[in-house]
Structure formats: C-alpha cells, structure tokens
Design a protein around this motif. Structure first.
Motif, PDB file in Angstrom:
ATOM      1  N   THR A   1      -4.642  -3.323  -3.839  1.00  0.00           N
ATOM      2  CA  THR A   1      -3.642  -3.880  -2.923  1.00  0.00           C
ATOM      3  C   THR A   1      -4.060  -5.253  -2.427  1.00  0.00           C
ATOM      4  N   CYS A   2      -5.342  -5.400  -2.103  1.00  0.00           N
ATOM      5  CA  CYS A   2      -5.834  -6.678  -1.567  1.00  0.00           C
ATOM      6  C   CYS A   2      -5.782  -7.787  -2.610  1.00  0.00           C
TER       7      CYS A   2
ATOM      8  N   LEU B   1      -3.773   1.647   4.900  1.00  0.00           N
ATOM      9  CA  LEU B   1      -3.988   0.205   4.828  1.00  0.00           C
ATOM     10  C   LEU B   1      -3.576  -0.517   6.100  1.00  0.00           C
TER      11      LEU B   1
ATOM     12  N   ILE C   1      -6.457  -0.375   8.548  1.00  0.00           N
ATOM     13  CA  ILE C   1      -7.602  -1.101   7.992  1.00  0.00           C
ATOM     14  C   ILE C   1      -7.378  -2.609   8.076  1.00  0.00           C
ATOM     15  N   THR C   2      -6.183  -3.084   7.707  1.00  0.00           N
ATOM     16  CA  THR C   2      -5.904  -4.526   7.766  1.00  0.00           C
ATOM     17  C   THR C   2      -5.921  -5.031   9.206  1.00  0.00           C
TER      18      THR C   2
ATOM     19  N   THR D   1      -7.551 -10.653   4.340  1.00  0.00           N
ATOM     20  CA  THR D   1      -7.493  -9.942   3.066  1.00  0.00           C
ATOM     21  C   THR D   1      -8.717 -10.218   2.208  1.00  0.00           C
TER      22      THR D   1
ATOM     23  N   SER E   1     -14.432  -4.025  -0.098  1.00  0.00           N
ATOM     24  CA  SER E   1     -14.014  -2.918  -0.963  1.00  0.00           C
ATOM     25  C   SER E   1     -14.645  -3.050  -2.347  1.00  0.00           C
TER      26      SER E   1
ATOM     27  N   THR F   1      -8.136   1.816  -4.324  1.00  0.00           N
ATOM     28  CA  THR F   1      -6.765   1.630  -3.826  1.00  0.00           C
ATOM     29  C   THR F   1      -6.680   0.407  -2.920  1.00  0.00           C
ATOM     30  N   VAL F   2      -7.630   0.269  -2.021  1.00  0.00           N
ATOM     31  CA  VAL F   2      -7.659  -0.898  -1.132  1.00  0.00           C
ATOM     32  C   VAL F   2      -7.868  -2.175  -1.936  1.00  0.00           C
TER      33      VAL F   2
ATOM     34  N   GLY G   1       0.819  -1.214   0.000  1.00  0.00           N
ATOM     35  CA  GLY G   1       0.000   0.000   0.000  1.00  0.00           C
ATOM     36  C   GLY G   1       0.849   1.258   0.000  1.00  0.00           C
TER      37      GLY G   1
ATOM     38  N   LEU H   1     -11.658  -8.121   3.333  1.00  0.00           N
ATOM     39  CA  LEU H   1     -11.403  -6.722   2.992  1.00  0.00           C
ATOM     40  C   LEU H   1     -11.602  -6.494   1.492  1.00  0.00           C
TER      41      LEU H   1
ATOM     42  N   SER I   1     -11.661   3.058  -2.093  1.00  0.00           N
ATOM     43  CA  SER I   1     -12.059   1.661  -2.308  1.00  0.00           C
ATOM     44  C   SER I   1     -11.228   0.995  -3.397  1.00  0.00           C
TER      45      SER I   1
END
Length: 413
Positions: free
Chosen positions: A332-333, A278, A281-282, A289, A296, A328-329, A109, A292, A326
C-alpha cells in the motif's frame, strides 16, 4: 475462482507441461506489456470508459475460456484477459482521484483488503464447482457473468468528472517529478491537434495514442527509478519466500502440504485484515508514507531472515503472522508513494508501470528460485533477504531527498 483450476484444465486438454508453461508465460507477458498502456489509456480517455472496456473484454475472455475444448482455443481465450484484466489497477487509480492524499493509504488499504477476501474465497468456490461434471466450464461462465454484472454496476455509478478533476488539481504536488508542465503541454498539443484534424476520424483516434506514448515517456524520463527498483526488489524477495514454501516446510520440518495450506490461508486472512489497520498506522506515522515504507521493508527483511534460519515450525508460524502485516503495509505504501511523487493526474500510468514492474518480478523470481534451490531449501528466502537488504540500502540513500521534500510540503501547507 478460475486461476487455481487453469493448470488442471489445460492438462486435461492434453497439453504437456512445457506447453502449459508456455501458455502461462504468454499470459504473463501480455500483462507485463499491457498494464502500463492500459493505465495510461485510463488517464487519457477517463476511468469510466476504460474500466468498462476492461471489464467487458475480461468477460469475453472468460466466456471463451468456458468454450475452450482444445489447447489452441484455451490460448486464444487468455489473450483478451491478458491484455485487459487490469480492473484492480484502474479502480485504484479511480480511488486516488476521488480521495485526498492523506486518506489515500487508508482507502487503498481497505480496497486491497476487500480484494484479498476475493482471493481467499475464490479458490474455495472454484474447488467446489470442480467436483461437478464439466465444473471448469461452469466456473468460467459464472466468472464471465460476474464481470458482466460488474460492468452494469460501473455503468450505473454516479460519475462526477468535476469532482474528480477538482480532487486531481488539489492533490497534484509541486514537487512532482512527472510534472504538471508535461501534462499541460500534452493537453495543449492535443487540443491543437484536435482543432486542426477534427474532421478526420483516423487522426482523431491517433491523438489519444500520442497522448499515451508521451505520458509513458514522461514516466520513463522521471527520477522515480529508485521507487520502482524498490518495488521490484521487494516483489522478488517476497515471491522467493513463497516460491518453494510448501516443499521447504515439508523437507525441513516434515509438515504435510495440507497443514502448510492451512498456514498459507491463515497468513492470507491476516493480510486481508491488515488492510483495515492502515488508518491508525498512518496516523501514528503522521502520514509519513516514506518512513512507514522503510520500516515495513526492514520488518519484512527481518521476518524472511527469521524464516530462512528457523529451527522449528512455531518460528515459521510467527514469521508468517507478522509477514502478512508487513507485506500488506509495504504494498500500500509503495503505491501511495508512487502517486505522491509522480502526480495524481498520471495515477493510471503510474499504477500501470508499477504493475509492469511487479510482472517483471514474476518472471525473474521462478528462475532465481530454481537456481537457489540447487544449493539448499533455504536458498530462495536467503536470496530474498539479500534483495531486501539492497532495497533498504537504496531507501536509506534517498531518505534526505524525500524527507526534505516532505518538510517543504508541510511548510507550504
């Protein structure tokens, strides 16, 4: 710095819009087919040498671009960049080698956030140099010089293969579908071949090629299809959202393109900042993951739907604000989930395949957007909502499989 200026430069060389489109598509096709092979190549020969090669060949491409005075030279200059400009993918694979699985989403992230800053500042700097006489050529040479500086930094880094290997062994999961057994068999065969043909340079060069092909085959035969399909669907959905954003905002709300540009920059800035959130949030999701990613994806679907049905510009601003977070998350996820399920020893291959899937989306999205715009300015985002709903359905259908795997892993820990 260079990408926003490419269309202007190729037009100044006398190329028609069709020729310019063909050259652009050629670059996209090179990226599509090379990303998987380059990522797998980095797994076989090591991150340092593959990263150095990619940086130096990219520098060569931009150097040739700075000397392109005809459309033919311009197209030739795009070849090394199209094949080897995968430095971000290899860097992500390197980071995944060096950090633990729990730290990986946070680190990736932050890396994405730093990359986003470059995409925000680059067009501004490139636009400034464009105002100068022969500004495009100067920008290309500066970009080539920056790549050469990056190559020097990579060369000077304190590479520690033992540390990387130990992290890979610790992070390779037992439920990996691209199994460690395949990697072990591949290494045994490579060593056996190397022992019998070490005297023949041609056969020694053939060993990495065989290793690359076998790794790609192991990914193709794995059951990660649902994750890659979710990546494809969500990539196309977000691309459809942005495909006619400026035109649709002007037609629906009478907002001038200049103000829409400010809105896009605002959204990009928020996306860069989202990378730094992140970590909390994680931890809130207890490093789950998959959950999440699912949430998202649902949020992205709702926000695109809100935009497509918006009655005022403030609703668009609201949806753009949260969509930056959302997406961006989600990006990454999905990368972290691919690495978790596929095994960290094939991280370069997995990231490369993911980039190829995204490249397919870049080819499909403009076509779907053009067809959808024939019906309504809201057609592309509405179609994106449908694709996002399909992605959510696929994830819900596979939730028991991933949750059971996660519970087994927690018990083993």
């Amino acid at each position: 710095m260079v990408v926003p200026l490419l269309s202007l430069h190729v037009k100044s060389l006398g190329a028609s819009p069709t020729v310019a489109g063909v050259v652009g598509s050629f670059y996209g096709l090179l990226q599509l087919f090379s990303s998987t092979f380059v990522g797998c190549w980095s797994d076989v020969i090591g991150r340092q040498y593959s990263l150095l090669a990619c940086i130096l060949f990219s520098a060569l491409g931009y150097l040739l671009l700075g000397m392109s005075t005809t459309v033919c030279l311009f197209a030739i200059a795009r070849v090394p960049v199209g094949i080897f400009k995968h430095t971000l993918s290899i860097s992500k694979a390197l980071l995944s080698d060096l950090v633990s699985e729990k730290e990986r989403p946070l680190v990736i992230g932050h890396f994405n956030a730093a990359s986003s800053v470059g995409f925000i500042l680059g067009p501004v700097v490139g636009g400034y140099f464009t105002e100068i006489e022969s500004g495009f050529y100067l920008t290309s040479f500066i970009c080539s010089f920056i790549f050469i500086l990056n190559a020097g930094l990579v060369w000077m880094l304190p590479w520690s293969e033992e540390h990387t290997d130990s992290n890979e062994n610790e992070q390779t999961t037992s439920n990996s579908k691209v199994t460690a057994k395949a990697n072990y068999d591949l290494r045994v065969k490579s060593l056996a071949n190397g022992a019998t043909t070490s005297d023949t340079p041609l056969q020694s060069l053939w060993i990495p090629v065989v290793s690359v092909l076998k790794r790609i085959k192991s990914i193709a035969c794995s059951d990660l299809w649902d994750i890659f399909l979710v990546r494809l669907l969500m990539s196309v959905a977000v691309m459809l959202y942005y495909s006619n954003f400026v035109l649709a905002i002007e037609e629906r709300f009478g907002v001038k393109p200049k103000l829409t540009g400010y809105l896009i920059s605002y959204s990009s800035t928020l996306g860069a900042l989202a990378g730094f959130l992140l970590g909390p949030i994680t931890r809130l999701y207890q490093h789950n993951t998959y959950a999440l990613l699912l949430h998202s994806t649902v949020l992205t679907c709702v926000l695109i739907m809100l935009y497509s049905t918006a009655l005022g510009i403030w609703t668009v601003i609201l949806s753009s604000t949260f969509l930056a977070f959302s997406t961006t998350v989600g990006r990454t996820c999905i990368t972290d989930l691919e690495l978790t399920l596929g095994g960290n020893q094939a991280s370069g291959t997995l990231i490369g395949v993911g980039q190829s899937v995204t490249s397919v989306g870049r080819i499909i999205a403009p076509l779907l957007s053009g067809i959808a715009q024939e019906f309504s300015p809201c057609g592309p985002p509405s179609l994106g909502v449908g694709l996002a709903l399909v992605a959510i359905l696929i994830m819900l259908m596979n939730t028991p499989r991933y949750c059971s795997g996660r519970n087994a892993k927690l018990k083993s820990e």
